[in-house]
Design an enzyme around this catalytic site. Structure first.
Site, PDB file in Angstrom:
ATOM      1  N   GLU A   8       0.830  -1.220   0.000  1.00  0.00           N
ATOM      2  CA  GLU A   8       0.000   0.000   0.000  1.00  0.00           C
ATOM      3  C   GLU A   8       0.860   1.264   0.000  1.00  0.00           C
ATOM      4  OE1 GLU A   8      -1.241   1.805   3.440  1.00  0.00           O
ATOM      5  OE2 GLU A   8      -0.819   0.129   4.782  1.00  0.00           O
ATOM      6  N   LYS A 140      -3.724  -1.593  14.623  1.00  0.00           N
ATOM      7  CA  LYS A 140      -2.908  -0.599  15.289  1.00  0.00           C
ATOM      8  C   LYS A 140      -3.281  -0.477  16.753  1.00  0.00           C
ATOM      9  CE  LYS A 140      -3.076   1.269  11.373  1.00  0.00           C
ATOM     10  NZ  LYS A 140      -3.550   2.252  10.497  1.00  0.00           N
TER      11      LYS A 140
HETATM   12  N1  PSU Z   1      -0.010   0.416   8.675  1.00  0.00           N
HETATM   13  C1  PSU Z   1       1.008   1.189   9.133  1.00  0.00           C
HETATM   14  N2  PSU Z   1       0.862   2.554   9.012  1.00  0.00           N
HETATM   15  C2  PSU Z   1      -0.249   3.115   8.402  1.00  0.00           C
HETATM   16  C3  PSU Z   1      -1.305   2.286   7.911  1.00  0.00           C
HETATM   17  C4  PSU Z   1      -1.118   0.933   8.091  1.00  0.00           C
HETATM   18  O1  PSU Z   1       2.013   0.696   9.678  1.00  0.00           O
HETATM   19  O2  PSU Z   1      -0.304   4.339   8.275  1.00  0.00           O
HETATM   20  C5  PSU Z   1      -2.531   2.888   7.226  1.00  0.00           C
HETATM   21  C6  PSU Z   1      -3.206   1.846   6.340  1.00  0.00           C
HETATM   22  O3  PSU Z   1      -3.265   2.371   5.050  1.00  0.00           O
HETATM   23  C7  PSU Z   1      -4.592   1.655   6.922  1.00  0.00           C
HETATM   24  C8  PSU Z   1      -4.870   3.028   7.455  1.00  0.00           C
HETATM   25  O4  PSU Z   1      -5.537   1.228   5.973  1.00  0.00           O
HETATM   26  O5  PSU Z   1      -3.610   3.372   8.061  1.00  0.00           O
HETATM   27  C9  PSU Z   1      -6.051   3.033   8.389  1.00  0.00           C
HETATM   28  O6  PSU Z   1      -6.543   4.328   8.511  1.00  0.00           O
HETATM   29  P1  PSU Z   1      -8.003   4.590   9.147  1.00  0.00           P
HETATM   30  O7  PSU Z   1      -7.872   4.166  10.580  1.00  0.00           O
HETATM   31  O8  PSU Z   1      -8.247   6.069   8.998  1.00  0.00           O
HETATM   32  O9  PSU Z   1      -8.964   3.772   8.348  1.00  0.00           O
END
Ligand code: PSU
Ligand code: MN
Length: 282
Positions: A8, A140
């Site tokens: 990604e 996360k």
């Molecule tokens: N993994 C990481 N860092 C990131 C992300 C994933 O180590 O920044 C990103 C991914 O693209 C994931 C997004 O889909 O964060 C999720 O964001 P949100 O919580 O706004 O959906």
């Protein structure tokens, strides 16, 4: 299916600071390649979907100012309006799956945020419908862990612990939450995935690969940082798409860059495992 591994671009544009973001993106591609897969980093440049961003485009996403963060729902907006954008887990999966790619490596998936009501990532809905092996280090740790686990269950996402018996939490290898199934080899991961597909069950096989021991931050230590970061976000009224990038960068700031090193380490480790899985396809 192919031995291509999707990567990604949101983690490049919004997840890590320059120049570490650029360096990490290149290193992830190398890790996939060295382990037997073909890496393709996905993003949108001037409204064009690119599967396999070249060096120049990766640098552009790593340094550019107005780069949109694109989940699946925003991909058509970016292509119609000719925007530049980085794709999240959901956006990347939806593009990859339509292009014959079914292996994907990321850092941490999105889920249910703490405190903020109904901030649930599009990653969850995409994982529930798209057939793909997704390698991550957990969701996360800035999220509400228990609620996210329950959402994975509700959305019928197949969860496997790779050489672990508990849910890893991104920066931390362990948690008090027991993971239902453990696998110990890339072969076992492929066999579960092929079975899910054969049985006609939609959705991803989500592989949780704990961060390497030397770079982990124990959850106890991490949790105090996270609470501070969540408080700060509330105070500054940061929400929606900006919330995850804010929390990640604030955590790095208050941990003296420790969380940043951990994040990079787990990203590379996941690219490596995804490369190994892809290598079995040859
Ligand atoms: N993994 C990481 N860092 C990131 C992300 C994933 O180590 O920044 C990103 C991914 O693209 C994931 C997004 O889909 O964060 C999720 O964001 P949100 O919580 O706004 O959906
Ligand atoms: Mn969100």
């Amino acid at each position: 299916m192919s031995n291509t591994v999707a990567l990604e671009s949101t983690v490049i544009a919004h997840g890590l600071p320059y120049p570490k973001n650029y360096e990490t993106a290149k290193k992830m591609e190398r890790a996939v390649l060295e382990n037997g897969g073909i890496p393709k980093t996905i993003g949108i440049i001037d409204g064009q979907i690119i599967i396999g961003l070249d060096d120049k485009n990766i640098k552009f996403l790593a340094t550019g100012k107005n780069i949109y963060k694109l989940g699946t729902a925003e991909v058509p907006v970016a292509t119609a309006l000719k925007l530049n954008g980085a794709t999240t887990v959901s956006g990347t999966m939806s593009i990859a799956s339509k292009n014959n790619i079914d292996i994907f490596a990321t850092g941490g998936i999105g889920g249910v945020h703490r405190d903020v009501s109904w901030d649930v990532s599009q990653d969850i809905s995409e994982l529930s419908k798209t057939s793909m092996i997704v390698v991550s280090s957990g969701f996360k740790s800035i999220l509400d862990v228990q609620k996210t686990i329950e959402f994975l269950e509700t959305f019928q996402i197949t969860v496997l612990g790779y050489k672990t018996d508990s849910y890893p939490l991104f920066h931390s290898r362990k948690s008090k939450y027991k993971i239902p199934f453990r696998v110990n080899s890339p072969e076992e991961i492929i066999s579960v995935f092929e079975e899910k597909r054969k049985l006609g069950i939609s959705g991803a096989v989500l592989v949780f690969n704990p961060v390497p021991e030397e770079n982990e931050i124990p959850y106890k230590e991490l949790d105090s940082y996270i609470q501070k970061a969540v408080e700060k976000a509330k105070e500054k009224n940061i929400n929606g798409k900006a919330l995850t990038p804010f929390l990640l960068s604030y955590l790095s700031e208050i941990s003296d860059g420790k969380t940043l090193e951990t994040n990079i380490s787990l990203l590379l480790n996941n690219a490596k495992l995804a490369g190994k899985i892809a290598g079995l396809r040859k």
